[in-house]
Write a protein that holds these residues in place. Sequence first.
Motif, PDB file in Angstrom:
ATOM      1  N   LYS A  15      60.856 -39.756   2.591  1.00  0.00           N
ATOM      2  CA  LYS A  15      62.616 -39.309   1.833  1.00  0.00           C
ATOM      3  C   LYS A  15      62.518 -38.657   0.512  1.00  0.00           C
ATOM      4  O   LYS A  15      62.365 -38.724  -0.423  1.00  0.00           O
ATOM      5  CB  LYS A  15      63.131 -40.397   1.999  1.00  0.00           C
ATOM      6  CG  LYS A  15      64.875 -40.411   2.547  1.00  0.00           C
ATOM      7  CD  LYS A  15      65.579 -41.450   2.466  1.00  0.00           C
ATOM      8  CE  LYS A  15      66.937 -41.656   2.278  1.00  0.00           C
ATOM      9  NZ  LYS A  15      67.947 -43.431   1.894  1.00  0.00           N
ATOM     10  N   LYS A  16      63.583 -37.775   0.902  1.00  0.00           N
ATOM     11  CA  LYS A  16      64.334 -36.838  -0.850  1.00  0.00           C
ATOM     12  C   LYS A  16      65.614 -36.371  -0.568  1.00  0.00           C
ATOM     13  O   LYS A  16      66.198 -37.045   0.135  1.00  0.00           O
ATOM     14  CB  LYS A  16      63.707 -35.694  -1.188  1.00  0.00           C
ATOM     15  CG  LYS A  16      63.940 -34.741   0.095  1.00  0.00           C
ATOM     16  CD  LYS A  16      63.015 -33.572  -0.160  1.00  0.00           C
ATOM     17  CE  LYS A  16      63.297 -32.376   0.659  1.00  0.00           C
ATOM     18  NZ  LYS A  16      62.312 -31.021   0.503  1.00  0.00           N
ATOM     19  N   LEU A  26      62.604 -39.305  -5.001  1.00  0.00           N
ATOM     20  CA  LEU A  26      61.877 -39.086  -3.713  1.00  0.00           C
ATOM     21  C   LEU A  26      61.490 -40.545  -2.761  1.00  0.00           C
ATOM     22  O   LEU A  26      61.076 -41.644  -4.329  1.00  0.00           O
ATOM     23  CB  LEU A  26      60.569 -38.387  -4.055  1.00  0.00           C
ATOM     24  CG  LEU A  26      60.257 -37.289  -4.916  1.00  0.00           C
ATOM     25  CD1 LEU A  26      59.151 -36.549  -4.951  1.00  0.00           C
ATOM     26  CD2 LEU A  26      60.968 -35.818  -3.152  1.00  0.00           C
ATOM     27  N   LEU A  56      58.533 -32.450   1.235  1.00  0.00           N
ATOM     28  CA  LEU A  56      58.776 -33.942   2.401  1.00  0.00           C
ATOM     29  C   LEU A  56      57.751 -34.245   3.932  1.00  0.00           C
ATOM     30  O   LEU A  56      57.023 -33.012   4.174  1.00  0.00           O
ATOM     31  CB  LEU A  56      59.480 -33.951   2.714  1.00  0.00           C
ATOM     32  CG  LEU A  56      61.067 -34.657   3.970  1.00  0.00           C
ATOM     33  CD1 LEU A  56      60.938 -36.146   2.913  1.00  0.00           C
ATOM     34  CD2 LEU A  56      62.156 -34.025   4.524  1.00  0.00           C
ATOM     35  N   LEU A  96      59.895 -35.902  11.314  1.00  0.00           N
ATOM     36  CA  LEU A  96      61.024 -36.545  10.358  1.00  0.00           C
ATOM     37  C   LEU A  96      61.488 -38.132  11.146  1.00  0.00           C
ATOM     38  O   LEU A  96      61.714 -38.803  10.267  1.00  0.00           O
ATOM     39  CB  LEU A  96      62.587 -35.648  10.304  1.00  0.00           C
ATOM     40  CG  LEU A  96      61.632 -34.727   9.248  1.00  0.00           C
ATOM     41  CD1 LEU A  96      63.384 -33.487   9.018  1.00  0.00           C
ATOM     42  CD2 LEU A  96      61.605 -34.806   8.163  1.00  0.00           C
TER      43      LEU A  96
END
Length: 205
Positions: A15-16, A26, A56, A96
């Motif tokens: 995740k960012k 991050l 990512l 994702l």
Amino acid sequence: MSKPRTYQTEAIIIKKTKLGEADRILTLYTPHLGKIQAFAKGVRRPRSKLAGHLELLTYSLVSLARGRNLDTIIGSQTINSFLSLKSDLELTSYALYVAELIDKFTADEVENYPLFQLLLETLERLGEAGDKELALRYFELHLLDKVGYRPQLQQCVSCHLPLEPLTNSFCPSAGGMLCPNCSPNQPLTYPVSLKRPKSTTTISG
Ligand SMILES: [Zn+2]
């Protein structure tokens, strides 16, 4: 003895979050430190040397300096950038989804090596030829198991009636199977047919 000021760990960036004008926070998933948050200074600047190693879904060897609140990333070397996942929009969305579930189902700084392995294997599997849906369902089931929610497969998790030999649905958020009466009330469910695909038994985990 005090902890060393810097340390190194393998990590997958799950995740960012933007911070200020050029920085990011991050979220890293690591083999032995679990999930950690780290400060990545200047990575949104075009000339950042770190940025490419901290995208990512990248698997990297990351060096960090301990901070009072957040540790700061001071170096990063890509181990696997999973380019095949990032060059395909559908695969990116699958990957994702996997990263987001890992984030949602874990607390900070709780080691869970089997879960790190599952994450890594799932990203590898999604990048290979083969059934992506099967890879995702395998991931969901084993995620629940590895974070301590073994899914309920014998009875409906909503009405608690024993499951009949019909097409029932698996609902990750409810933590198990739903009977045909209850599944329409749940947003994210996956129909599970009675036939067990042979390939599920060949994936080791
Ligand atoms: Zn039911």
